[in-house]
Design an enzyme around this catalytic site. Structure first.
Site, PDB file in Angstrom:
ATOM      1  N   GLU A   1      41.639  39.907 143.573  1.00 55.33           N
ATOM      2  CA  GLU A   1      42.945  40.445 143.977  1.00 55.33           C
ATOM      3  C   GLU A   1      42.856  41.372 145.193  1.00 55.33           C
ATOM      4  OE1 GLU A   1      45.026  42.122 140.617  1.00 55.33           O
ATOM      5  OE2 GLU A   1      45.648  40.132 139.974  1.00 55.33           O
TER       6      GLU A   1
ATOM      7  N   GLU B   1      44.808  34.066 136.114  1.00 49.96           N
ATOM      8  CA  GLU B   1      44.972  35.004 135.001  1.00 49.96           C
ATOM      9  C   GLU B   1      46.386  34.834 134.457  1.00 49.96           C
ATOM     10  OE1 GLU B   1      44.066  39.001 136.243  1.00 49.96           O
ATOM     11  OE2 GLU B   1      42.174  38.428 137.160  1.00 49.96           O
TER      12      GLU B   1
HETATM   13  C1  GAL Z   1      44.817  41.833 137.257  1.00 49.18           C
HETATM   14  C2  GAL Z   1      43.332  41.957 137.510  1.00 49.18           C
HETATM   15  C3  GAL Z   1      42.535  41.928 136.232  1.00 49.18           C
HETATM   16  C4  GAL Z   1      43.162  42.814 135.205  1.00 49.18           C
HETATM   17  C5  GAL Z   1      44.575  42.364 134.972  1.00 49.18           C
HETATM   18  C6  GAL Z   1      45.302  43.141 133.909  1.00 49.18           C
HETATM   19  O1  GAL Z   1      45.550  42.428 138.272  1.00 49.18           O
HETATM   20  O2  GAL Z   1      42.888  40.935 138.354  1.00 49.18           O
HETATM   21  O3  GAL Z   1      41.223  42.356 136.499  1.00 49.18           O
HETATM   22  O4  GAL Z   1      43.126  44.129 135.640  1.00 49.18           O
HETATM   23  O5  GAL Z   1      45.290  42.513 136.155  1.00 49.18           O
HETATM   24  O6  GAL Z   1      46.620  42.672 133.760  1.00 49.18           O
END
Ligand code: GAL
Length: 643
Positions: free
Chosen positions: A141, A312
């Protein structure tokens, strides 16, 4: 088509084999690992501990899982920060941002480039040809926690070099920036300071160049990682996980070096953060707004040149929004299918198991905190695994009939000089997207200058800077194109174009903008004609000989048409926006299905997916060949038919 983010270093090694088998059994085939593990891989300078990662990859590979290996550069370890304190980024007030979380580096640190190249190369050499490794994720990110812009000494040096290359002489720079105004002229590039900490507003031209420069730094840093990986890991894909509603660097440019785009989908968290009305915030609190995820699926499919993953996927409540409600039952499944319907190749959940320790202990996983027991989200993901097996391979993806031209500089320009504080580029684009999605239409996102052939309708919500390439694409297009406020209102040097806005589009549209007015909350202007509604936040005063489709109360032109080019000279409220889109869609002769606020459709090949985000069921049109679900789509339910 399913994946999961896994942190073997967080759990006893004895758990790994069981974790891997349970993943496989629920239909997961990809596992992303490693992206924050630098201190575990190199606990001290030059001391490497590959053993655990060798074994983790082996365990996963043996279970038939494919690994996406993240480079660990979002978390430089403490010993490295102590050795080179200058790696740390500096905030706008001049404070160094400290160690103890993540993303604590500036893209302008040459030392950090070298250190990153070193660790990435070691990983790529060691695992590049490992049969379990399917691909790579660079860093994590870029820009998260406001880390694209940094304001330290190294940033300044690199910025001065960038300006030297761009302008060659300070005369040219002074001229381009309009430095004669307020005696801002400089005699050498060393005299240039960062556009911060001034008494009042800094020069917008300097600010825009600083943004371009920093965006370029991110792209260069990522390219460095991609080049290293490609050299040692042939045949593997490279991706990066982008974020939601995040515009701080040019994603089109960065993705040129990637094979696949991916993004991190947290619909409930993003709904909290988006400037929705109070009523909308309540309504969508636990399902998320129906367009939040799909907006990004479409955007990142475009950014990835047709290929994207969700790297994710929100699996339950998150920990980082102002409030973090539990998603309604059924939403984890629904979001997964929504992503697949929009062309995602893989949907990967964040994370396998909730961590009972450290910053994200309140963030759900597919398994409960520290346990090998599925959470609600884990159970829903399991259900998707079963459904996917039943459905078999999903059909290939096709071009949508509608395109939205999305521009990162547009967001920078309107943030640098909002003129009205609620003129927010991403909000405008989102609302235009929502309006066409409510008509049951599918949407692609394209960069300015992209070939618009084969689209029936093109939306340009706002494009202050119209490049020659963009102009050519608009001229050649046969689609109905609608341009929103502020389009063509700036030159590359952040000045008002000669002959006024819409600058290079003046002839195509047959109009010029003589004044702009930002409207404070509550101040609105009625618009009537072929459509009706109100303008809020922003309106322009336009001179035109083209056809006027709708006018403000004082008879000024609001919606103007010149052949297939249409200009909307205001920020439309919901009624005006939806009426405008309907009018335009009629001109294209596309078939529409007017949808209630909680229902969305998406086509993938010969399948049509129906998603219900609301509280009432919805009956699909009669006579459809059902593939999944029933003719009445229940709340949080899904139906698929074959066309
Ligand atoms: C994203 C990040 C992850 C984790 C996640 C939590 O922004 O890539 O490492 O922090 O959020 O929602």
């Amino acid at each position: 088509m399913l994946g999961v983010c896994y942190y073997p270093e967080h759990w006893p090694e004895a758990w790994w084999p069981d974790d891997a088998l349970r993943m496989r059994d629920m239909g997961i085939s990809f596992v992303r690992i490693g992206e924050f593990a630098w201190s575990k891989l190199e606990p001290k300078r030059g001391v490497y501990e590959w053993g655990w990662l060798d074994r983790a990859i082996e365990v996963l590979g043996k279970a038939g899982l494919k690994v996406v290996l993240g480079t660990p550069t979002a978390t430089p370890p403490k010993w490295l920060m102590d050795e080179y304190p200058e790696i740390a980024p500096v905030d706008e007030q001049g404070n160094t941002r400290g160690f103890g979380s993540r993303r604590h580096y500036t893209f302008s640190s040459e030392v950090y480039h070298a250190e990153s190249a070193r660790i990435v190369e070691m990983l790529a050499k060691r695992y590049g040809n490992n049969p379990a490794i399917a691909g790579w994720q660079t860093d994590n990110e870029y820009g998260c926690h406001l880390t694209v812009l940094s304001w330290g000494k190294q940033d300044l040096n690199a910025f001065q070099n960038y300006l030297r290359k761009t302008y060659q002489t300070t005369d040219q720079l002074n001229e381009a920036w309009g430095n004669v105004f307020w005696s801002m002229d400089v005699n050498s590039f060393q005299e240039i300071s960062l556009p911060i900490l001034t008494v009042t507003e800094t020069n917008p031209a300097a600010r825009l160049d600083f943004w371009r420069f920093q965006s370029g730094q991110v792209v260069a840093y990522d390219k460095m990682q991609c080049d290293v990986i490609r050299k040692h890991s042939p045949g593997r894909f490279i991706t990066h996980n982008f974020m939601g509603f995040f515009n701080e660097f040019d994603h089109w440019k960065l993705a040129e070096n990637l094979d696949i785009a991916s993004w991190d989908s947290y619909p409930v968290g993003f709904t909290q953060q988006f400037p929705f009305s109070d009523e909308e915030h309540v309504k969508w609190a636990t399902t998320a707004h129906p367009d939040i995820a799909s907006f990004h699926h479409d955007l990142y499919r475009g950014v990835g040149g047709g290929r994207f993953w969700v790297m994710e996927q929100q699996p339950g409540p998150v920990n980082w929004a102002p409030w973090n409600p539990v998603p309604k039952p059924g939403m984890i499944r629904l979001w997964t299918w929504e992503a697949l319907a929009h062309g995602a190749e893989v949907v990967s959940y964040f994370r396998w198991r909730q961590a009972p320790f450290a910053q994200e202990q309140m963030h759900a996983g597919l398994n409960m905190p520290g346990l090998s027991e599925l959470s609600v989200g884990g159970q829903e993901a399991t259900a998707v695994g079963v459904e996917l097996k039943q459905l078999g391979t999903l059909p290939a993806f096709q071009q949508a009939p509608v395109a939205i031209v999305y521009d990162y500089e547009a967001s920078w320009i309107t943030r640098i000089q909002p003129q009205g504080q609620d003129f927010r580029y991403h909000e405008l684009v989102f609302r235009w997207y929502e309006a066409v999605r409510r008509l049951g239409l599918d949407v692609d996102f394209v960069p300015p200058g992209h070939d618009l052939k084969n689209y029936k309708l093109v939306l340009v919500p706002s494009l202050p800077l119209v490049s020659d390439q963009a102009l050519e694409a608009f001229k050649r297009a046969e689609a109905i194109i609608i341009y929103g406020p502020r389009t063509g209102s700036k030159t590359r040097n952040f000045a008002i174009p000669e002959g006024l806005a819409p600058g290079p589009l003046r002839n195509l549209l047959g109009l010029r903008v003589t004044q702009v007015s930002s409207l404070p909350p509550g101040v609105v202007e009625q618009v009537d004609g072929k459509i009706s509604g109100t303008a809020e936040r922003w309106r322009e005063y336009v001179e035109t000989n083209s056809k006027v489709l709708a006018r403000f109360e004082n008879n000024d032109a609001a919606l103007i048409q010149n052949n297939n080019h249409i200009y909307l000279s205001c920020w439309p409220d919901e009624t005006l926006l939806h009426a405008t889109m309907e009018l335009l869609v009629k001109k294209t002769k596309l078939n529409i299905t007017k949808l209630p606020p909680h229902i969305r459709l998406r086509k993938r090949g010969d399948l049509t997916f129906v998603f219900n985000y609301g509280t009432k069921s919805w009956a699909i049109p009669k006579g459809k060949k059902l593939v999944m679900g029933g003719p009445k789509v229940p709340p949080q339910g899904l139906t698929i038919w074959r066309n």
